[in-house]
Design a protein around this motif. Sequence first.
Motif, mmCIF file in Angstrom:
data_model
loop_
_atom_site.group_PDB
_atom_site.id
_atom_site.type_symbol
_atom_site.label_atom_id
_atom_site.label_comp_id
_atom_site.label_asym_id
_atom_site.label_seq_id
_atom_site.Cartn_x
_atom_site.Cartn_y
_atom_site.Cartn_z
ATOM 1 N N ILE A 1 0.498 3.818 -9.363
ATOM 2 C CA ILE A 1 0.319 5.265 -9.158
ATOM 3 C C ILE A 1 -1.112 5.556 -8.729
ATOM 4 C CG2 ILE A 1 0.235 7.489 -10.339
ATOM 5 C CD1 ILE A 1 2.626 6.528 -12.028
ATOM 6 N N ALA A 2 -2.086 4.933 -9.375
ATOM 7 C CA ALA A 2 -3.488 5.169 -9.025
ATOM 8 C C ALA A 2 -3.771 4.746 -7.587
ATOM 9 C CB ALA A 2 -4.400 4.423 -9.988
ATOM 10 N N LEU A 3 -3.269 3.595 -7.180
ATOM 11 C CA LEU A 3 -3.489 3.133 -5.804
ATOM 12 C C LEU A 3 -2.802 4.046 -4.796
ATOM 13 C CD1 LEU A 3 -3.056 -0.711 -6.293
ATOM 14 C CD2 LEU A 3 -5.143 0.438 -5.520
ATOM 15 N N ALA A 4 -1.615 4.546 -5.149
ATOM 16 C CA ALA A 4 -0.905 5.438 -4.238
ATOM 17 C C ALA A 4 -1.631 6.762 -4.078
ATOM 18 C CB ALA A 4 0.521 5.668 -4.739
ATOM 19 N N GLU A 5 -2.198 7.283 -5.161
ATOM 20 C CA GLU A 5 -2.865 8.575 -5.110
ATOM 21 C C GLU A 5 -4.288 8.479 -4.558
ATOM 22 O OE1 GLU A 5 -0.598 11.096 -8.612
ATOM 23 O OE2 GLU A 5 -2.459 10.046 -9.124
ATOM 24 N N ASP A 6 -5.022 7.460 -4.952
ATOM 25 C CA ASP A 6 -6.419 7.328 -4.536
ATOM 26 C C ASP A 6 -6.554 6.626 -3.194
ATOM 27 O OD1 ASP A 6 -7.010 8.491 -6.961
ATOM 28 O OD2 ASP A 6 -7.436 6.572 -7.952
ATOM 29 N N GLY A 7 -5.549 5.848 -2.827
ATOM 30 C CA GLY A 7 -5.574 5.123 -1.566
ATOM 31 C C GLY A 7 -5.931 3.661 -1.745
ATOM 32 N N PHE A 8 -5.461 2.834 -0.830
ATOM 33 C CA PHE A 8 -5.783 1.414 -0.808
ATOM 34 C C PHE A 8 -6.151 1.042 0.617
ATOM 35 C CE2 PHE A 8 -1.345 1.746 0.299
ATOM 36 C CZ PHE A 8 -1.150 0.777 1.273
ATOM 37 N N THR A 9 -6.820 -0.085 0.779
ATOM 38 C CA THR A 9 -7.251 -0.528 2.094
ATOM 39 C C THR A 9 -6.131 -1.293 2.786
ATOM 40 O OG1 THR A 9 -9.530 -0.701 1.304
ATOM 41 C CG2 THR A 9 -8.984 -1.846 3.359
ATOM 42 N N VAL A 10 -5.786 -0.864 3.988
ATOM 43 C CA VAL A 10 -4.739 -1.540 4.759
ATOM 44 C C VAL A 10 -5.210 -2.958 5.091
ATOM 45 C CG1 VAL A 10 -3.442 -1.540 6.934
ATOM 46 C CG2 VAL A 10 -3.860 0.613 5.700
ATOM 47 N N SER A 11 -4.402 -3.932 4.752
ATOM 48 C CA SER A 11 -4.776 -5.331 4.965
ATOM 49 C C SER A 11 -4.508 -5.747 6.415
ATOM 50 C CB SER A 11 -3.977 -6.234 4.027
ATOM 51 O OG SER A 11 -2.628 -6.346 4.461
ATOM 52 N N PRO A 12 -5.125 -6.837 6.853
ATOM 53 C CA PRO A 12 -4.858 -7.328 8.211
ATOM 54 C C PRO A 12 -3.387 -7.623 8.442
ATOM 55 C CG PRO A 12 -6.799 -8.398 7.311
ATOM 56 C CD PRO A 12 -6.189 -7.617 6.182
ATOM 57 N N ARG A 13 -2.709 -8.137 7.426
ATOM 58 C CA ARG A 13 -1.292 -8.477 7.578
ATOM 59 C C ARG A 13 -0.448 -7.234 7.847
ATOM 60 N NH1 ARG A 13 1.585 -12.602 6.984
ATOM 61 N NH2 ARG A 13 3.813 -12.461 6.647
ATOM 62 N N LEU A 14 -0.614 -6.224 7.016
ATOM 63 C CA LEU A 14 0.152 -4.994 7.196
ATOM 64 C C LEU A 14 -0.154 -4.371 8.552
ATOM 65 C CD1 LEU A 14 2.018 -2.752 6.279
ATOM 66 C CD2 LEU A 14 0.122 -1.784 4.945
ATOM 67 N N ALA A 15 -1.422 -4.317 8.922
ATOM 68 C CA ALA A 15 -1.802 -3.702 10.198
ATOM 69 C C ALA A 15 -1.182 -4.437 11.376
ATOM 70 C CB ALA A 15 -3.322 -3.681 10.329
ATOM 71 N N SER A 16 -1.186 -5.766 11.344
ATOM 72 C CA SER A 16 -0.644 -6.524 12.469
ATOM 73 C C SER A 16 0.857 -6.335 12.586
ATOM 74 C CB SER A 16 -0.984 -8.008 12.319
ATOM 75 O OG SER A 16 -0.332 -8.576 11.194
ATOM 76 N N LEU A 17 1.540 -6.242 11.463
ATOM 77 C CA LEU A 17 2.991 -6.073 11.514
ATOM 78 C C LEU A 17 3.369 -4.675 11.983
ATOM 79 C CD1 LEU A 17 3.818 -8.014 8.259
ATOM 80 C CD2 LEU A 17 4.394 -8.707 10.582
ATOM 81 N N ILE A 18 2.587 -3.663 11.598
ATOM 82 C CA ILE A 18 2.820 -2.310 12.113
ATOM 83 C C ILE A 18 2.652 -2.304 13.634
ATOM 84 C CG2 ILE A 18 1.938 0.056 12.155
ATOM 85 C CD1 ILE A 18 1.147 -0.353 9.198
ATOM 86 N N ALA A 19 1.591 -2.933 14.112
ATOM 87 C CA ALA A 19 1.324 -2.955 15.562
ATOM 88 C C ALA A 19 2.453 -3.609 16.334
ATOM 89 C CB ALA A 19 0.005 -3.688 15.825
ATOM 90 N N GLU A 20 3.085 -4.616 15.745
ATOM 91 C CA GLU A 20 4.164 -5.324 16.422
ATOM 92 C C GLU A 20 5.471 -4.536 16.428
ATOM 93 O OE1 GLU A 20 4.546 -9.070 14.517
ATOM 94 O OE2 GLU A 20 2.552 -9.756 15.077
#
Length: 601
Positions: free
Chosen positions: A195-214
């Motif tokens: 809950i804390a990470l969802a509300e405060d935010g987390f850093t998008v990892s290289p893995r997640l970013a690359s898969l979104i781009a694809e």
Amino acid sequence: MHRPLTATFALFLALPVAAQQSTDAVAPETATETPTATAPDAFADLGEPAKAALATKESGKPTEAQDWMIAAANPLAVEAGAKVLAEGGSAADAMVAAQLVLGLVEPQSSGLGGGAFLVWYDAATGELTTLDGRETAPLAARPTLFLDDQGEPLKFYDAVVGGRSVGTPGTPKLMETAHRMWGKSNWAGLFERAIALAEDGFTVSPRLASLIAEDTERLARFPATAEYFLPGGTALAAGDTLKNPAYAQTLRAMAQNGADAFYRGRIAEGIVDTVQGAEGNPGVLSSLDLALYDVVERPAVCAAYRAYEVCGMGPPSSGALAVGQILGTLEPFDLAAMGPDSPEAWRLIGDASRLAFADRGRYVADTDFVPVPVEGMVDPAYLATRAELLKTDKALETVEPGTPEFDHALMWADDQSIEFPSTSHISIVDAEGNALSMTTTIENGFGSRLMTGGFLLNNELTDFSFATHEDGRPIANRVEPGKRPRSSMSPTIVMQEGKPAMVVGSPGGSRIIGYVAQAVIAHIDWGMDAQAAVAMPHFVNRFGTYDLEEGTTAADLAQPLTDLGFETSVTDLNSGLHAIIVGDGLTGGADPRREGIALGE
């Protein structure tokens, strides 16, 4: 929870089983190097123990601990589970905390909208059991669900993207069931970190970013999904801070009211409306399907190997059966003497795998709907007859299903389904000696691409065979109302003298089976530690073509294996193995192809 009465593409489903395998060449997710090597800022906020675990992994050494350990696919999720274990929580408690964070920071792989298989060793009783949290087909689903108006199978992504492919999620009920059976910590407290990470935010990892781009084209298809992953029309980038208040709201409801908050009321209504209202490809999931969903406790399936018992998830997973068959077929051969660089060793392993996959394709499906020769398939006498086929100098020219002993007719046609799961795996041993191995998934990367309540919905129904019959014979893994699709997920606990010796599992589609079998062989036969076993180059043969991991020494064996009669393909083999070896203490390994770590104390 009830107990049962008994233990990409356009052409792939229209072709015979032997010819469809070009589709399997596509990895579910691309590989990602150890995060300390690619983007240290992505995990800059980790505590010192987790940072040390990243450094240990990068050095190629296993993590060591005495009391407890957890290994999973993202350091933030591992930290959440580790905190629970450090405070005296059980492996089941730590799994809940880790899974909730994985669903936030690694949403393409698993989450509340998916399903999972869990294997549990209970230190107090010495017993093994499994929980089946696999998704179910809606009651309104019919065997023709994935056929077009002309009775032809749909193209893969025409079936996947949208509501048609969504099965009833099982992960929320599985988490609650595991906690009720084996948990020690306060249920609501397990939600705090996510809950804390969802509300405060987390850093998008290289893995997640690359898969979104694809996957931007498919993610852009539905407004809620596009708004989250492509804000303002631009794909999220590594290093971005991402908040998910809708997910936090969903978690708060579940923390207060348990899994019922997911399967009934506002969240359930959102799921049904999203599935049935999916533009261009609506589904048939209903409120009744959600209200009726239950987890099934099933007996573990175990197979003998050397001085060990290799135990895992039985049908509807093919994992324990196929891993057990591979290892049991290899029992007569001295792999230890051959070593991991021997073409002969890989000839034996490759053809043992092909034989297991032939049986898998013919016989394995949901045992609540289809009789499966579970005991016969891992009977040492049967596997000895299969091993006789390997006593040759060349690769097998053809491979056919065997005839394991069974008291039912074995008149099934070969399955025509394919798995492209985007999956994750968690291995845990707690301070009391309980062990948990859980593989968790939403199937394809980003699942159905439908999002509601801050989480993605699965496309698990495409793990069924699109075709229903072949040459007049029914296919065991065809769609039926309430049925669970066959899976290759292979959460595994290796037992020695009645206690866990190794806890292991991986994502990777139908290649999961090969990844897990190889890791077990690497440790038992070749003496590799946990990190070496999960990091070693991959060799996978399911249907005849030997897949060899590019950029590794596996590719060096392409010619020797070709000389032995195999077709070979040098390709990306993206596992996500997480292993814990239990001895005088605990040693853990996390796959360098993904972002995870092993952490213990």
